[in-house]
Design an enzyme around this catalytic site. Structure first.
Site, PDB file in Angstrom:
ATOM      1  CG  MET A  41      40.152  35.593  41.599  1.00  0.00           C
ATOM      2  SD  MET A  41      40.225  34.451  43.129  1.00  0.00           S
ATOM      3  CE  MET A  41      39.394  35.731  44.037  1.00  0.00           C
ATOM      4  CG  HIS A  57      37.031  43.573  38.805  1.00  0.00           C
ATOM      5  ND1 HIS A  57      35.895  43.192  39.343  1.00  0.00           N
ATOM      6  CD2 HIS A  57      38.089  42.952  39.506  1.00  0.00           C
ATOM      7  CE1 HIS A  57      36.021  42.240  40.408  1.00  0.00           C
ATOM      8  NE2 HIS A  57      37.643  42.203  40.310  1.00  0.00           N
ATOM      9  N   GLY A  67      44.757  46.483  41.752  1.00  0.00           N
ATOM     10  CA  GLY A  67      43.981  47.217  42.693  1.00  0.00           C
ATOM     11  C   GLY A  67      44.676  47.546  43.947  1.00  0.00           C
ATOM     12  CE  LYS A  84      38.240  45.307  48.561  1.00  0.00           C
ATOM     13  NZ  LYS A  84      38.425  44.104  48.143  1.00  0.00           N
ATOM     14  CG  ASP A  85      42.937  42.875  46.699  1.00  0.00           C
ATOM     15  OD1 ASP A  85      42.439  41.985  47.633  1.00  0.00           O
ATOM     16  OD2 ASP A  85      42.317  43.441  45.592  1.00  0.00           O
TER      17      ASP A  85
HETATM   18  P1  AMP Z   1      39.757  40.161  42.299  1.00  0.00           P
HETATM   19  O1  AMP Z   1      38.936  39.763  40.987  1.00  0.00           O
HETATM   20  O2  AMP Z   1      39.095  40.487  43.356  1.00  0.00           O
HETATM   21  O3  AMP Z   1      40.901  38.983  42.492  1.00  0.00           O
HETATM   22  O4  AMP Z   1      40.326  41.312  41.873  1.00  0.00           O
HETATM   23  C1  AMP Z   1      40.980  41.613  40.551  1.00  0.00           C
HETATM   24  C2  AMP Z   1      41.996  43.008  40.453  1.00  0.00           C
HETATM   25  O5  AMP Z   1      41.045  43.929  40.607  1.00  0.00           O
HETATM   26  C3  AMP Z   1      42.726  42.941  41.567  1.00  0.00           C
HETATM   27  O6  AMP Z   1      43.882  43.737  41.039  1.00  0.00           O
HETATM   28  C4  AMP Z   1      42.233  43.728  42.508  1.00  0.00           C
HETATM   29  O7  AMP Z   1      42.885  44.598  43.513  1.00  0.00           O
HETATM   30  C5  AMP Z   1      41.332  44.806  41.565  1.00  0.00           C
HETATM   31  N1  AMP Z   1      40.476  45.311  42.314  1.00  0.00           N
HETATM   32  C6  AMP Z   1      39.477  44.722  43.251  1.00  0.00           C
HETATM   33  N2  AMP Z   1      38.651  45.578  43.742  1.00  0.00           N
HETATM   34  C7  AMP Z   1      38.847  46.859  43.416  1.00  0.00           C
HETATM   35  C8  AMP Z   1      38.545  48.137  43.848  1.00  0.00           C
HETATM   36  N3  AMP Z   1      37.371  48.300  44.305  1.00  0.00           N
HETATM   37  N4  AMP Z   1      38.964  49.153  43.074  1.00  0.00           N
HETATM   38  C9  AMP Z   1      40.002  49.000  42.254  1.00  0.00           C
HETATM   39  N5  AMP Z   1      40.402  47.647  41.997  1.00  0.00           N
HETATM   40  C10 AMP Z   1      40.080  46.450  42.588  1.00  0.00           C
END
Ligand code: AMP
Length: 283
Positions: A28, A35, A145, A147-148
């Protein structure tokens, strides 16, 4: 790096390249090192690495969270160029949802516990957007990740149930030096909140230590909850110790971590910023 905003353009481009493999990182935006490590891995393991940036409105159950979600697009492009990302797909809302999707994605219990309990409709929104993105990009490998953690479990279920032809790779959580899990939402923390925020990870580590040393889940949970709640700025939503695969809450430890891996998962608000984190215990 090629940048596309139209579905048919990115599809046609990828088809014309005939790449041996495509590695895909859906995001996002408001990109951080977490990321970027996913992208570096996608780049190292595939002929083409593609990132998507789309703040998916249908996975937000809180209008403020959606409105204030950071969108530093120009900066994201610079970061993606630095890790040699090949393609960025950044569609508009109208491009992704010319009408509200009639379909919904439900994965039973996996989507109903923890985040599902507190964010009504969230995983439906995640499921729909991920299916759409997978159908647009047709990646060989998709990187997510840890994290989720619950999101990973839900997506794995969708991929299995729908026989989507791709491999999922789950990558470790990247943290700041003080232990705070990197997140786009961290940008919205005030300096004071930012100082308090690492307590979440400290509480998770304390719970992990108690589980490893005493195999006492109730004590581990109570102690971690106490640590977070003693800081009045936090509003704790849940802190649960769950079976890593089913995400069912565990009250007692009947097996070893090798036979029954666990995860400790937490969600808490600091002001109007919602933070989540987890640790996995598998051996
Ligand atoms: P988001 O933009 O928050 O939807 O995250 C995009 C991807 O990056 C998802 O697969 C998340 O799990 C991963 N992600 C977000 N934060 C982290 C982090 N601190 N370490 C590793 N992967 C992450």
């Amino acid at each position: 790096m090629k940048i596309f905003t139209q579905i048919n353009e990115v599809r046609n481009y990828l088809k014309r390249q005939y790449p041996a493999t495509v590695g895909f990182v859906p995001t996002m935006g408001a990109l951080h090192k977490g990321h970027l490590t996913l992208l570096e891995r996608a780049k190292a393991e595939n002929e083409i690495a593609i990132c998507s940036i789309f703040v998916n409105p249908i996975q937000f159950n809180n209008a403020q969270d959606l409105q204030y979600y950071p969108r530093p697009f120009e900066q994201d492009v610079v970061l993606l160029e630095k890790v040699n990302c090949d393609v960025l797909f950044a569609p508009s809302e109208a491009e992704m949802y010319p009408q509200i999707p009639a379909i919904s994605v439900q994965v039973g219990k996996l989507g109903e516990v923890m985040e599902g309990k507190y964010r009504a409709g969230h995983f439906n929104g995640v499921g729909v957007v991920v299916c759409k993105l997978f159908n647009i990009v047709r990646p060989n490998v998709a990187y997510f990740g840890q994290k989720d953690l619950q999101q990973c479990a839900v997506i794995r279920q969708v991929v299995e149930d729908m026989s989507i032809d791709l491999e999922l790779k789950i990558c470790p959580t990247l943290r700041e030096n003080d232990g705070l899990a990197m997140s786009s939402r961290n940008l919205r923390l005030s300096p004071t909140q930012r100082q308090i925020a690492p307590l979440i990870y400290q509480a998770l580590q304390t719970a992990e230590k108690i589980i490893r040393e005493e195999q006492n889940l109730a004590k581990a949970q109570a102690e971690a909850v106490r640590m977070i709640e003693q800081e009045s700025a936090f509003r704790l939503e849940y802190l649960e110790i769950v079976n890593l695969r089913s995400l069912e809450e565990m009250k007692e430890m009947n097996k070893t971590l090798q036979t029954e891996p666990l995860a400790i998962c937490v969600a808490a608000h600091l002001g109007n910023v919602r933070l989540i984190d987890n640790v996995v215990l598998e051996n």
